[in-house]
Design an enzyme around this catalytic site. Structure first.
Site, PDB file in Angstrom:
ATOM      1  N   ASP A 177       6.075   0.434  -4.885  1.00  0.00           N
ATOM      2  CA  ASP A 177       5.575   1.215  -3.119  1.00  0.00           C
ATOM      3  C   ASP A 177       6.452   1.911  -2.571  1.00  0.00           C
ATOM      4  OD1 ASP A 177       3.882  -0.468  -2.072  1.00  0.00           O
ATOM      5  OD2 ASP A 177       4.564  -2.562  -2.448  1.00  0.00           O
ATOM      6  N   ASP A 219       7.166  -4.048  -1.966  1.00  0.00           N
ATOM      7  CA  ASP A 219       7.612  -3.869  -0.918  1.00  0.00           C
ATOM      8  C   ASP A 219       7.866  -5.361  -0.490  1.00  0.00           C
ATOM      9  OD1 ASP A 219       5.982  -4.322   0.351  1.00  0.00           O
ATOM     10  OD2 ASP A 219       5.864  -2.408   1.691  1.00  0.00           O
ATOM     11  N   SER A 220       7.193  -7.172  -0.756  1.00  0.00           N
ATOM     12  CA  SER A 220       6.985  -8.042  -0.760  1.00  0.00           C
ATOM     13  C   SER A 220       8.685  -8.325  -0.627  1.00  0.00           C
ATOM     14  CB  SER A 220       5.312  -8.998  -1.118  1.00  0.00           C
ATOM     15  OG  SER A 220       5.992  -7.903  -2.697  1.00  0.00           O
ATOM     16  N   GLU A 225       0.901   2.736   1.639  1.00  0.00           N
ATOM     17  CA  GLU A 225      -0.133   2.413   2.871  1.00  0.00           C
ATOM     18  C   GLU A 225      -0.365   3.572   3.434  1.00  0.00           C
ATOM     19  OE1 GLU A 225       2.050  -0.999   4.127  1.00  0.00           O
ATOM     20  OE2 GLU A 225       2.118  -2.158   2.906  1.00  0.00           O
ATOM     21  N   GLU A 241      -5.938  -5.123   1.232  1.00  0.00           N
ATOM     22  CA  GLU A 241      -5.735  -6.589   1.660  1.00  0.00           C
ATOM     23  C   GLU A 241      -6.863  -6.696   2.516  1.00  0.00           C
ATOM     24  OE1 GLU A 241      -1.471  -6.498   1.415  1.00  0.00           O
ATOM     25  OE2 GLU A 241      -1.381  -8.416   2.586  1.00  0.00           O
ATOM     26  N   LYS A 289       2.570   3.901  -4.644  1.00  0.00           N
ATOM     27  CA  LYS A 289       1.852   2.753  -3.825  1.00  0.00           C
ATOM     28  C   LYS A 289       2.301   3.165  -2.986  1.00  0.00           C
ATOM     29  CE  LYS A 289       0.810  -1.099  -3.405  1.00  0.00           C
ATOM     30  NZ  LYS A 289       0.950  -1.590  -2.121  1.00  0.00           N
TER      31      LYS A 289
HETATM   32  O1  KIV Z   1       3.907  -5.833  -1.856  1.00  0.00           O
HETATM   33  C1  KIV Z   1       3.374  -6.151  -2.144  1.00  0.00           C
HETATM   34  O2  KIV Z   1       3.416  -7.180  -2.743  1.00  0.00           O
HETATM   35  C2  KIV Z   1       1.822  -5.571  -2.345  1.00  0.00           C
HETATM   36  C3  KIV Z   1       0.742  -6.990  -2.706  1.00  0.00           C
HETATM   37  C4  KIV Z   1       0.369  -7.181  -1.179  1.00  0.00           C
HETATM   38  C5  KIV Z   1      -0.696  -5.808  -2.616  1.00  0.00           C
HETATM   39  O3  KIV Z   1       1.742  -4.508  -1.640  1.00  0.00           O
END
Ligand code: KIV
Length: 272
Positions: free
Chosen positions: A91, A52-53, A123, A190, A121
């Site tokens: 994510d 989600d980055s 969180e 992280e 993934k």
């Molecule tokens: O969204 C992302 O890029 C991440 C990484 C920093 C692990 O969750």
């Protein structure tokens, strides 16, 4: 003498567990589009994270909070079209799994069915237990993410190192064990102290992949645009830049502009 590395034609969640058992480090990078994912996969990366980055590096948002489930599916679909070898993890974005377990499952199913991704993934630890259980019970592989969890930035108030205090470190270790018990196939840690990350990696049997968590874990992940130097304003201590792509791109584009202005492009060989 280093042990011989196994050849993996296609990475699965089981391959990652095998790598941990064999002491082979796991490599993971983000990607959000077809062209970049193709290059990352061709370089033999083990895991591609459609993170989600994307909210930051693809859309220019300050946080990961705004990105939607539809946008994540769009990015994941493009990545999947490019990938032949890597395991692709996507994510679940903020707001798609926190309210209740049914909604979490619906979100995860949409990602898996519409993009063809291999895993999701999520969180968080204890707080998202119900959602994780529901998704795992449906047969969808889940990667956990503890420590600095950027979707909670407005709760933390800062992107600084997490779990420096004993209480938070203990909770993180308990959460890691809980995620393993629930059936997560791997875990991202992280921005936490390296000693704590090492302790987690020793305690759980699932692979622990670090970002800003030292090298005593089972693998490493970075954001692709950061390690290529395409982003310039983000320079945490843990980031190693392998290129200065932003400079190289602006230089190449500047030369193109000059050539067009000088009517030097296209030349005779570049026309019909
Ligand atoms: O969204 C992302 O890029 C991440 C990484 C920093 C692990 O969750």
């Amino acid at each position: 003498m280093s042990a011989e590395r196994k050849e993996y034609k296609r990475i699965t969640t089981n391959s990652l567990i095998e790598m941990k058992q064999d002491g082979e480090k796991i490599s993971m990078l983000t990607a959000y589009d077809y062209s970049m994912a193709k290059a990352v996969d061709a370089a033999n990366i083990d895991v591609i994270l459609v993170g989600d980055s994307a909210s930051n590096v693809m859309s220019g948002h300050e946080t990961t909070v705004p990105i939607t489930l539809d946008q994540m599916i769009y990015h994941a679909t493009a990545v999947i079209r490019a990938v032949k070898r890597a395991l692709v993890v996507v994510d679940l974005p903020f707001g798609s799994y926190q309210s209740d377990a049914k909604e979490a499952l619906r979100s995860a199913i949409r990602i898996m069915k519409e993009s063809g991704a291999h895993a999701v993934k999520i969180e968080g630890g204890e707080e998202v237990k119900g959602s994780m259980e529901r998704i795992l019970n449906a047969g969808i592989p889940v990667m956990g993410h503890l420590g600095l969890t950027p979707q909670s930035i407005y709760k933390f108030g800062t992107y600084s190192v997490r779990a420096r205090e004993v209480e938070e470190a203990e909770k993180l270790l308990q959460d890691a064990q809980l995620l393993e018990q629930l059936g997560c196939f791997a875990l991202v840690l992280e921005k936490i102290p390296a000693t704590l990350a090492a302790q987690v990696a020793k305690t759980v049997n699932i692979p622990v992949i670090g970002i800003g968590a030292g090298n005593q874990v089972d693998g490493q992940v970075l954001v692709l645009h950061d390690m290529l130097g395409l982003t310039t304003e983000f320079s945490p201590r843990f980031l190693r830049r392998y290129m200065n792509l932003y400079d190289q791109m602006t230089d190449a584009i500047g030369r193109y502009v000059t050539d067009v202005k000088a009517n030097d492009f296209p030349n005779e060989k570049e026309q019909y």
